[in-house]
Design an enzyme around this catalytic site. Structure first.
Site, PDB file in Angstrom:
ATOM      1  N   ASP A  53      17.056  33.775  14.434  1.00  0.00           N
ATOM      2  CA  ASP A  53      16.947  35.035  13.693  1.00  0.00           C
ATOM      3  C   ASP A  53      16.906  36.222  14.645  1.00  0.00           C
ATOM      4  OD1 ASP A  53      14.381  34.005  14.452  1.00  0.00           O
ATOM      5  OD2 ASP A  53      13.419  35.510  13.189  1.00  0.00           O
TER       6      ASP A  53
ATOM      7  N   GLU B 271      11.071  33.574  13.872  1.00  0.00           N
ATOM      8  CA  GLU B 271      10.294  34.050  15.011  1.00  0.00           C
ATOM      9  C   GLU B 271      10.080  35.548  14.956  1.00  0.00           C
ATOM     10  OE1 GLU B 271       9.090  35.334  18.983  1.00  0.00           O
ATOM     11  OE2 GLU B 271      10.855  35.974  17.873  1.00  0.00           O
TER      12      GLU B 271
END
Length: 375
Positions: free
Chosen positions: A68, A133
């Protein structure tokens, strides 16, 4: 174009703003599957996670990272489409180029090269990837670690591919991180007309002395591995928006970044002692983002530092500075966790980039780490 650069470009081209993965992990899985990795996909709360492992023996060397990325910000201030990887001026531009899709590409290609050269290597190789994250981090790496812990799996060494370098590739390794403890304080007063303060109680005024004391408090002096603990206010909200109304309550958000010289319980207790001594009427909620962790110099730190020196000639500094990472979760089942990746000066910024000249050395460093630990 090297395999590493080609894969980095493919990953950057996949729009994967937290918590979306954009198909990145499937791309990684397609490269790992032919190498004999056993693949497990774990979806949780809209987050995509991947655990891949080759081998069943110890030691287990894991590479961890996230697919991400943070939002792009204003598109008109990018010099090129953030999801169209672009090379110019000796750099690769795109959202996630530094944080951390180039690292993921380098990890996968390093594993391919290592397995080709050492098909019967000792131990096991693992890859852990998440799409949570950059977000709240509640459904990502922590869920994978929960699953591994529940079935008794452990990791011996973990390299997290976060961008840790400062000025040039390899000048800094992170061998630990400070803990993060956040608080939401609600101070209650009595709302009223500003011309009649004797009929009201202003929570801003009441908090001010306590706030001043908290701001000047020395929480600890740090230690040989960590700087002193810091406390910072991030948000302060009070008032109705009118200039003639005394507010009835005040909300303050704050955060500790704390070293191993303090504990979360100790910090909570000290904050409450200050608030109580100033006789505030309040509510206080806490969120522990992660405990501090430290990997002393040993097999992993020496392997990574040695690989950096051999590939780049740079003597890496070992540091615990910076924010938190998913290393705080991995540490539960892994005694040695470090972070190492490309230069971080452009991360989360407009026109994020990595130096093209650093892409292959990064891959070579990761591959050399595998050779030092498993060959």
């Amino acid at each position: 174009m090297t395999d590493t650069l080609a894969l980095a470009r493919e990953l950057i081209a996949r729009r994967s703003i937290t918590p979306e993965d954009g198909g990145c992990q499937e791309l990684l899985a397609e490269r790992l599957r032919p190498l004999g990795f056993q693949l497990e996909a774990l979806a949780s709360g809209g987050v995509t996670n991947l655990w891949a492992r080759r081998g069943t023996a110890s030691p287990v060397v894991c590479f961890a990272g996230h697919t991400d990325v943070v939002p792009t910000g204003p598109l008109d201030r990018w010099l090129s489409d953030p999801f169209a990887p672009t090379e110019r001026d000796g750099k690769l531009f795109g959202r996630g180029a530094a944080d951390m899709k180039t690292s993921l590409a380098a990890i996968v290609v390093a594993i391919e090269g290592f397995v080709a050269a050492h098909p019967s290597h000792r131990g096991s190789i693992a890859v852990l990837a998440t799409s949570d994250e950059e977000g709240v981090a509640t459904d990502g790496t922590v869920k994978v670690i929960d699953r591994l812990e529940a079935r008794g799996e452990h990791i011996d060494y973990c390299v997290v591919g976060e961008p840790t370098s400062v000025d040039r590739l390899g000048d800094m390794i992170k061998n630990g991180r400070r803990g993060s403890l956040s608080g939401r304080l609600l101070v209650r007063g009595v709302q009223g007309h500003i011309a009649y303060p004797h009929l009201s109680r202003n929570p801003i005024h009441e908090l001010a002395p306590a706030l001043a004391e908290l701001a000047r408090t020395v929480w600890d002096n740090g230690n040989e591995s960590f700087p002193p603990t810091t406390w910072q206010v991030s948000n302060l909200h009070g008032g109705t928006g009118a200039t003639n109304v005394i507010p009835g309550e005040l909300e303050m958000l704050f955060n500790f970044r704390f070293s191993t010289a303090s504990t979360a319980d100790g910090l909570r207790s000290r904050v409450r002692e200050v608030l109580d001594r100033h006789r505030l009427e309040y509510e206080l909620e806490w969120t522990l983002g992660g405990e501090p962790f430290l990997t002393p110099r040993g097999d992993l730190v020496e392997a990574v530092a040695g690989a950096i020196k051999e590939v780049t000639g740079v003597a890496a500094e070992v540091s615990t500075t910076g924010g938190t990472s998913d290393g705080r979760f991995i540490r539960r089942i892994c005694p040695q966790v470090i972070e190492f990746g490309p230069v971080n000066t452009s991360i989360h910024k407009l026109n994020e980039h990595v130096e093209l000249a650093a892409v292959e050395p990064l891959r070579r460093i990761y591959q050399r780490v595998l050779e030092k630990l498993l060959a």
